[in-house]
Design an enzyme around this catalytic site. Structure first.
Site, mmCIF file in Angstrom:
data_model
loop_
_atom_site.group_PDB
_atom_site.id
_atom_site.type_symbol
_atom_site.label_atom_id
_atom_site.label_comp_id
_atom_site.label_asym_id
_atom_site.label_seq_id
_atom_site.Cartn_x
_atom_site.Cartn_y
_atom_site.Cartn_z
ATOM 1 N N LYS A 116 -1.452 43.257 12.671
ATOM 2 C CA LYS A 116 -0.574 42.100 12.439
ATOM 3 C C LYS A 116 0.656 42.171 13.354
ATOM 4 O O LYS A 116 1.020 41.191 14.007
ATOM 5 C CB LYS A 116 -0.153 42.086 10.966
ATOM 6 C CG LYS A 116 0.698 40.913 10.568
ATOM 7 C CD LYS A 116 0.852 40.885 9.059
ATOM 8 C CE LYS A 116 2.266 40.553 8.660
ATOM 9 N NZ LYS A 116 2.522 40.736 7.241
ATOM 10 N N ASP B 175 1.609 36.138 7.057
ATOM 11 C CA ASP B 175 2.565 36.822 6.187
ATOM 12 C C ASP B 175 2.594 36.084 4.849
ATOM 13 O O ASP B 175 1.773 35.198 4.599
ATOM 14 C CB ASP B 175 3.954 36.888 6.847
ATOM 15 C CG ASP B 175 4.685 35.565 6.751
ATOM 16 O OD1 ASP B 175 4.022 34.520 6.541
ATOM 17 O OD2 ASP B 175 5.920 35.558 6.857
#
Ligand code: SF4
Length: 256
Positions: A145, A164
């Site tokens: 990520k 997120d």
């Protein structure tokens, strides 16, 4: 955007009708229109402050389980003592690093990772932040990520869509991702029998759906815009639908 507001809403509602009545497949065109609308209000760039690639890697690492606002407060004090030099971080006493970053949470683990990251940068990459996912995830504290954020921001490369907490919630509320494909059991209702979103839906499954639905040219910008919408209006509890720029077209908007 190239079309007036009424035309925009008309086109989008037409798309939603098509989506809800004729097809279960979300339409990439909807995403482009949503992005166009969000761009009129929000800055589509990352919220973390940095001036060099090395500083960005630090800021992204610190942002795990911490708000961007708090990271920016912390790095405002921390970056000046590093002078953009990985050597300064590699040689700094670990207690000093912990002291600077304490407010970001999990500071002991983060301090160790930052120092290992700086040493790896020096030893394996000549002090230069690498430009591939394969190499970035070799750095301590940089997972896929974070790697996506860094690649997109520094090198305009996209290998995925960052999911997120804001992206996870808002892509469900806007029904950009099909809820039956993203796992999770904790269903949140905004009215009896009206599903808002699935709290424990899988970020990995959502990313997979977004990579299918969101045009690749928008993979970097799209999450930045949703994060800003999520902070400003589409907050988790009691979203401010009355002031939301997407309110006219949101399937789960609250009565205003
Ligand atoms: S209308 Fe409300 S629920 Fe929908 S995106 Fe905007 S703030 Fe979120």
């Amino acid at each position: 955007m190239g079309i007036g507001n009424n035309g925009y809403i008309h086109d989008l509602m037409k798309s939603y009708c098509h989506y809800s009545i004729l097809s279960l497949a979300p339409m990439p065109g909807n995403v482009s229109l949503i992005v166009d609308k969000l761009r009129t209000k929000y800055d589509p760039t990352i919220a973390l402050h940095y001036t060099t690639p090395f500083e960005l890697v630090i800021a992204v690492s610190l942002s795990a389980q911490c708000t961007d606002k708090k990271v920016n407060e912390v790095t405002q004090q921390f970056f000046p003592v590093l002078h953009g030099d990985p050597r300064a971080l590699a040689d700094m006493p670990i207690e000093a690093i912990e002291g600077y970053i304490r407010q970001t949470g999990f500071y002991r683990a983060k301090a160790r990772n930052l120092q290992r990251m700086a040493r790896a940068l020096l030893e394996q990459f000549n002090g230069v932040v690498p430009d591939s996912m394969e190499k970035l995830i070799m750095l301590a504290g940089v997972a896929r990520k974070s790697g996506n954020v860094i690649l997109g921001e520094l090198f305009n490369k996209s290998e995925g869509v960052v999911v997120d907490t804001h992206v996870k919630r808002i892509t469900q509320r806007l029904r950009i991702v099909p809820l039956e494909q993203i796992g999770g059991k904790q269903k949140v209702y905004y009215e009896p029998n009206k599903l808002d979103y699935i709290r424990d839906a899988s970020p990995e499954k959502i990313e997979r759906e977004l990579m299918r639905i969101v045009p690749k040219r928008l993979w970097n910008e799209f999450p930045h815009l949703l994060v800003k919408l999520g902070r400003d209006a589409c907050i988790a509890q009691r979203p401010h639908c009355a002031v939301c720029i997407l309110q006219p077209l949101c399937p789960v908007k609250r009565a205003v």
